[in-house]
Design a protein around this motif. Sequence first.
Motif, PDB file in Angstrom:
ATOM      1  N   GLN A 164      20.877 -28.597  -2.086  1.00  0.00           N
ATOM      2  CA  GLN A 164      21.077 -27.424  -1.243  1.00  0.00           C
ATOM      3  C   GLN A 164      19.787 -26.606  -1.185  1.00  0.00           C
ATOM      4  N   ALA A 165      19.524 -26.066  -0.010  1.00  0.00           N
ATOM      5  CA  ALA A 165      18.338 -25.237   0.164  1.00  0.00           C
ATOM      6  C   ALA A 165      18.473 -23.977  -0.682  1.00  0.00           C
ATOM      7  N   PRO A 166      17.391 -23.541  -1.352  1.00  0.00           N
ATOM      8  CA  PRO A 166      17.481 -22.326  -2.174  1.00  0.00           C
ATOM      9  C   PRO A 166      17.779 -21.103  -1.324  1.00  0.00           C
ATOM     10  N   VAL A 167      18.595 -20.233  -1.870  1.00  0.00           N
ATOM     11  CA  VAL A 167      18.949 -18.995  -1.167  1.00  0.00           C
ATOM     12  C   VAL A 167      17.803 -18.009  -1.317  1.00  0.00           C
ATOM     13  N   PRO A 168      17.227 -17.529  -0.216  1.00  0.00           N
ATOM     14  CA  PRO A 168      16.111 -16.577  -0.335  1.00  0.00           C
ATOM     15  C   PRO A 168      16.553 -15.284  -0.995  1.00  0.00           C
ATOM     16  N   VAL A 169      15.705 -14.762  -1.882  1.00  0.00           N
ATOM     17  CA  VAL A 169      15.983 -13.511  -2.582  1.00  0.00           C
ATOM     18  C   VAL A 169      15.366 -12.364  -1.801  1.00  0.00           C
ATOM     19  N   GLU A 170      16.180 -11.420  -1.434  1.00  0.00           N
ATOM     20  CA  GLU A 170      15.688 -10.275  -0.657  1.00  0.00           C
ATOM     21  C   GLU A 170      15.168  -9.202  -1.596  1.00  0.00           C
ATOM     22  N   THR A 171      13.954  -8.787  -1.362  1.00  0.00           N
ATOM     23  CA  THR A 171      13.356  -7.721  -2.163  1.00  0.00           C
ATOM     24  C   THR A 171      13.465  -6.415  -1.400  1.00  0.00           C
ATOM     25  N   ILE A 172      14.086  -5.450  -2.013  1.00  0.00           N
ATOM     26  CA  ILE A 172      14.316  -4.169  -1.361  1.00  0.00           C
ATOM     27  C   ILE A 172      13.379  -3.130  -1.964  1.00  0.00           C
ATOM     28  N   ASP A 173      12.585  -2.526  -1.115  1.00  0.00           N
ATOM     29  CA  ASP A 173      11.704  -1.421  -1.498  1.00  0.00           C
ATOM     30  C   ASP A 173      10.915  -1.754  -2.768  1.00  0.00           C
ATOM     31  N   PRO A 174      10.053  -2.756  -2.731  1.00  0.00           N
ATOM     32  CA  PRO A 174       9.355  -3.155  -3.953  1.00  0.00           C
ATOM     33  C   PRO A 174       8.293  -2.140  -4.365  1.00  0.00           C
ATOM     34  N   ARG A 175       7.971  -2.153  -5.647  1.00  0.00           N
ATOM     35  CA  ARG A 175       6.859  -1.344  -6.122  1.00  0.00           C
ATOM     36  C   ARG A 175       5.550  -1.986  -5.691  1.00  0.00           C
ATOM     37  N   PRO A 176       4.518  -1.200  -5.426  1.00  0.00           N
ATOM     38  CA  PRO A 176       3.228  -1.796  -5.068  1.00  0.00           C
ATOM     39  C   PRO A 176       2.700  -2.648  -6.216  1.00  0.00           C
ATOM     40  N   VAL A 177       1.942  -3.657  -5.881  1.00  0.00           N
ATOM     41  CA  VAL A 177       1.351  -4.501  -6.911  1.00  0.00           C
ATOM     42  C   VAL A 177       0.205  -3.735  -7.560  1.00  0.00           C
ATOM     43  N   PRO A 178       0.242  -3.529  -8.873  1.00  0.00           N
ATOM     44  CA  PRO A 178      -0.837  -2.771  -9.522  1.00  0.00           C
ATOM     45  C   PRO A 178      -2.164  -3.515  -9.408  1.00  0.00           C
ATOM     46  N   GLN A 179      -3.231  -2.763  -9.284  1.00  0.00           N
ATOM     47  CA  GLN A 179      -4.567  -3.338  -9.236  1.00  0.00           C
ATOM     48  C   GLN A 179      -5.349  -2.848 -10.448  1.00  0.00           C
ATOM     49  N   GLU A 180      -6.280  -3.675 -10.906  1.00  0.00           N
ATOM     50  CA  GLU A 180      -7.116  -3.329 -12.050  1.00  0.00           C
ATOM     51  C   GLU A 180      -6.255  -2.893 -13.232  1.00  0.00           C
ATOM     52  N   ASP A 181      -5.350  -3.788 -13.640  1.00  0.00           N
ATOM     53  CA  ASP A 181      -4.473  -3.526 -14.777  1.00  0.00           C
ATOM     54  C   ASP A 181      -3.641  -2.266 -14.583  1.00  0.00           C
ATOM     55  N   GLY A 182      -3.242  -2.015 -13.354  1.00  0.00           N
ATOM     56  CA  GLY A 182      -2.335  -0.900 -13.110  1.00  0.00           C
ATOM     57  C   GLY A 182      -3.014   0.405 -12.760  1.00  0.00           C
ATOM     58  N   ALA A 183      -4.336   0.426 -12.623  1.00  0.00           N
ATOM     59  CA  ALA A 183      -5.028   1.669 -12.307  1.00  0.00           C
ATOM     60  C   ALA A 183      -4.615   2.181 -10.934  1.00  0.00           C
ATOM     61  N   ILE A 184      -4.512   3.481 -10.808  1.00  0.00           N
ATOM     62  CA  ILE A 184      -4.160   4.115  -9.542  1.00  0.00           C
ATOM     63  C   ILE A 184      -5.327   3.979  -8.569  1.00  0.00           C
ATOM     64  N   THR A 185      -5.026   3.669  -7.331  1.00  0.00           N
ATOM     65  CA  THR A 185      -6.072   3.484  -6.335  1.00  0.00           C
ATOM     66  C   THR A 185      -6.208   4.719  -5.453  1.00  0.00           C
ATOM     67  N   ALA A 186      -7.360   4.810  -4.795  1.00  0.00           N
ATOM     68  CA  ALA A 186      -7.589   5.924  -3.875  1.00  0.00           C
ATOM     69  C   ALA A 186      -6.594   5.891  -2.718  1.00  0.00           C
TER      70      ALA A 186
END
Length: 207
Positions: free
Chosen positions: A6-28
Amino acid sequence: MGDEEQAPVPVETIDPRPVPQEDGAITAEEVAAWCGMPTAERMASVGRRFGKMAYDEDVLRDFYQWNLQFIADASIGPEKGAVVFQLLKEQRDESIAQELSLTDSLAGFQSRLLQASKRPAAPKTEAPAPEAPADAGGDAQEAAPEPAAAAPLLPPALSVEEVKLVADYFLKTFYRHYELHQAVFGNTSRETLRSNRAPSQVSPRVS
């Protein structure tokens, strides 16, 4: 037919958190977006960025909210705003995690401010590639030019006036309520907090 996968059921991501950059540092980009949002939307976005905050959610969100409001009011721009936001967050996290006394926490804050006032050293450039060896006919083979690597963006240094603004702001907010943060987020007892209390007139030296 029954053995077909059976084809895998796609997982819906709702309102995801942004992917952290530089080990989670806040970006401009994040700071610029947050400073342009209404308060409720801003706090919802900040909550998604840092995850659930459990029972201490209101206190911690207030901490982030006032820091962002300071950055917006100080008009230091998103690049320096990201530096300031990350600095204040790291100082608060370290102070709580290590249950630092007020004196030790202020010393760490002073050190971070001093570092933020210095322009980071540019990374060393690699040595040029050696010339291509000559072929059998004696003619040197012309090596294909490699595209120049883009220089990494370095965080901007805070000016003396900006350092004073940040110091004055954090002394009047976070450090004014330092015991509250320790009591809410740490494991330190009230008696230990009293013994760690520094004199009321404390001002970090910023050079």
